[in-house]
Design a protein around this motif. Structure first.
Motif, mmCIF file in Angstrom:
data_model
loop_
_atom_site.group_PDB
_atom_site.id
_atom_site.type_symbol
_atom_site.label_atom_id
_atom_site.label_comp_id
_atom_site.label_asym_id
_atom_site.label_seq_id
_atom_site.Cartn_x
_atom_site.Cartn_y
_atom_site.Cartn_z
ATOM 1 N N GLY A 1 10.687 13.550 -0.860
ATOM 2 C CA GLY A 1 11.064 12.809 0.336
ATOM 3 C C GLY A 1 12.506 13.061 0.746
ATOM 4 N N ILE A 2 12.977 14.288 0.522
ATOM 5 C CA ILE A 2 14.347 14.603 0.919
ATOM 6 C C ILE A 2 14.336 15.354 2.245
ATOM 7 N N ARG A 3 15.475 15.371 2.896
ATOM 8 C CA ARG A 3 15.604 16.069 4.174
ATOM 9 C C ARG A 3 15.851 17.547 3.924
ATOM 10 N N ASN A 4 15.557 18.370 4.929
ATOM 11 C CA ASN A 4 15.818 19.802 4.779
ATOM 12 C C ASN A 4 17.314 20.067 4.623
ATOM 13 N N LEU B 1 7.694 26.045 -3.046
ATOM 14 C CA LEU B 1 8.545 25.079 -3.748
ATOM 15 C C LEU B 1 9.373 24.241 -2.782
ATOM 16 N N LEU B 2 9.811 24.839 -1.696
ATOM 17 C CA LEU B 2 10.555 24.070 -0.695
ATOM 18 C C LEU B 2 9.672 22.983 -0.085
ATOM 19 N N ILE B 3 8.454 23.353 0.289
ATOM 20 C CA ILE B 3 7.522 22.386 0.867
ATOM 21 C C ILE B 3 7.213 21.287 -0.145
ATOM 22 N N LYS B 4 6.931 21.685 -1.365
ATOM 23 C CA LYS B 4 6.601 20.728 -2.422
ATOM 24 C C LYS B 4 7.780 19.800 -2.717
ATOM 25 N N THR B 5 8.977 20.354 -2.716
ATOM 26 C CA THR B 5 10.173 19.564 -3.012
ATOM 27 C C THR B 5 10.479 18.578 -1.896
ATOM 28 N N VAL C 1 5.414 12.947 11.849
ATOM 29 C CA VAL C 1 5.360 12.981 10.397
ATOM 30 C C VAL C 1 4.086 13.696 9.962
ATOM 31 N N LEU C 2 4.220 14.576 8.959
ATOM 32 C CA LEU C 2 3.049 15.295 8.460
ATOM 33 C C LEU C 2 2.084 14.343 7.773
ATOM 34 N N THR C 3 0.821 14.572 7.987
ATOM 35 C CA THR C 3 -0.181 13.826 7.241
ATOM 36 C C THR C 3 -0.335 14.482 5.864
ATOM 37 N N ALA D 1 23.784 10.518 3.148
ATOM 38 C CA ALA D 1 23.545 10.920 4.536
ATOM 39 C C ALA D 1 24.031 9.804 5.442
ATOM 40 N N TRP D 2 24.869 10.148 6.390
ATOM 41 C CA TRP D 2 25.428 9.194 7.335
ATOM 42 C C TRP D 2 26.095 8.003 6.625
ATOM 43 N N GLY D 3 26.760 8.302 5.526
ATOM 44 C CA GLY D 3 27.489 7.277 4.797
ATOM 45 C C GLY D 3 26.644 6.389 3.911
ATOM 46 N N VAL D 4 25.356 6.687 3.806
ATOM 47 C CA VAL D 4 24.461 5.878 2.978
ATOM 48 C C VAL D 4 24.062 6.686 1.755
ATOM 49 N N LYS D 5 24.317 6.114 0.567
ATOM 50 C CA LYS D 5 23.949 6.772 -0.686
ATOM 51 C C LYS D 5 22.563 6.326 -1.104
ATOM 52 N N ARG D 6 21.819 7.294 -1.649
ATOM 53 C CA ARG D 6 20.516 6.953 -2.223
ATOM 54 C C ARG D 6 20.251 7.865 -3.409
ATOM 55 N N THR D 7 19.550 7.329 -4.366
ATOM 56 C CA THR D 7 19.197 8.104 -5.549
ATOM 57 C C THR D 7 17.708 8.415 -5.491
ATOM 58 N N VAL D 8 17.396 9.701 -5.694
ATOM 59 C CA VAL D 8 16.006 10.154 -5.638
ATOM 60 C C VAL D 8 15.610 10.614 -7.038
ATOM 61 N N LYS D 9 14.527 10.067 -7.539
ATOM 62 C CA LYS D 9 13.995 10.459 -8.840
ATOM 63 C C LYS D 9 13.236 11.771 -8.701
ATOM 64 N N ILE D 10 13.395 12.646 -9.680
ATOM 65 C CA ILE D 10 12.704 13.937 -9.677
ATOM 66 C C ILE D 10 11.655 13.902 -10.786
ATOM 67 N N TYR D 11 10.424 13.729 -10.390
ATOM 68 C CA TYR D 11 9.324 13.572 -11.336
ATOM 69 C C TYR D 11 8.641 14.911 -11.617
#
Length: 163
Positions: free
Chosen positions: A86-89, A77-81, A54-56, A109-119
Motif C-alpha cells: 500500500g505504498i505510493r509509487n 515485484l514493483l506491482i506486488k510491492t 483504484v485498482l480492483t 509524505a506531506w509531513g505525515v509519518k507512517r510506518t508500513v509493515k513488510i510481511y
C-alpha cells in the motif's frame, strides 16, 4: 453543460471530459467567441471519481499475472510491492534492504509519518531480488547508475507489462 452531461452518461471518464471542455473552449476563443462552456464538478463527485481509479483485486491480479507470464520480474515485484504494502509509487525509492530486513519502513509524505509493515512473501521476494542483483544495502529498486528509481521509472516498468 448538457454536452458534458451527455458525455458522462455515455461513460466518458471525467479526466477526458475536462480535456474535451478545455479544447472546445480554446477553439471558441480562437474563433473570437467568449468561453462558452463552464464545467464545475462537485467535490463529492471528484472524490467518487478518485475512488473509481483504484485498482480492483481482479485488476491487480491481472497485472501481476501479466508481469510474471511475460518475464518482467522487476515490474512484477514493483506491482506486488506497491499493491501489497500500500505504498505510493513515489515511495518505492525509500524501500531499502535494511528496511526490508527490519520488516518495516517509515515513510513521510506531506509531513505525515507512517510506518508500513513488510510481511512475507513480499519480504522474501524483495530480499531474493536484492541478492540476485548484488544489492547489499541501500535502495532495492535502482537505476543502472545505482540510484533509487524515481516514480516515473516505476510507471515505465509497469507499462512494459502490456505495452
Amino acid at each position: 453543460v448538457k454536452w458534458a452531461t451527455t458525455l458522462r452518461e455515455n461513460g466518458v471518464a471525467e479526466a477526458n471530459i475536462s480535456t474535451y471542455v478545455s479544447i472546445v473552449n480554446r477553439f471558441l476563443k480562437y474563433l473570437g467567441y467568449p468561453i462558452a462552456i463552464r464545467e464545475r464538478i462537485p467535490y463529492e463527485q471528484k472524490k467518487e471519481n478518485e475512488l473509481n481509479r483504484v485498482l480492483t483485486r481482479k485488476e491487480y491480479q491481472f497485472l501481476l499475472h501479466g508481469a510474471k507470464e511475460n518475464g518482467y520480474r522487476r515490474a512484477y515485484l514493483l506491482i506486488k510491492t506497491i499493491g501489497g504494502l500500500g505504498i505510493r509509487n513515489t515511495e518505492v525509492q525509500d524501500l531499502t534492504v535494511d528496511s526490508v530486513k527490519q520488516r518495516e519502513i517509515t515513510l513521510t509524505a506531506w509531513g505525515v509519518k507512517r510506518t508500513v509493515k513488510i510481511y512475507e512473501p513480499i519480504r522474501s521476494d524483495l530480499l531474493a531480488y536484492a541478492a540476485e542483483r548484488g544489492i547489499e544495502s541501500g535502495a532495492i529498486f535502482i537505476t543502472k547508475e545505482g540510484k533509487g528509481i524515481q516514480h516515473f521509472y516505476v510507471w515505465k516498468e509497469i507499462k512494459k507489462v502490456f505495452w
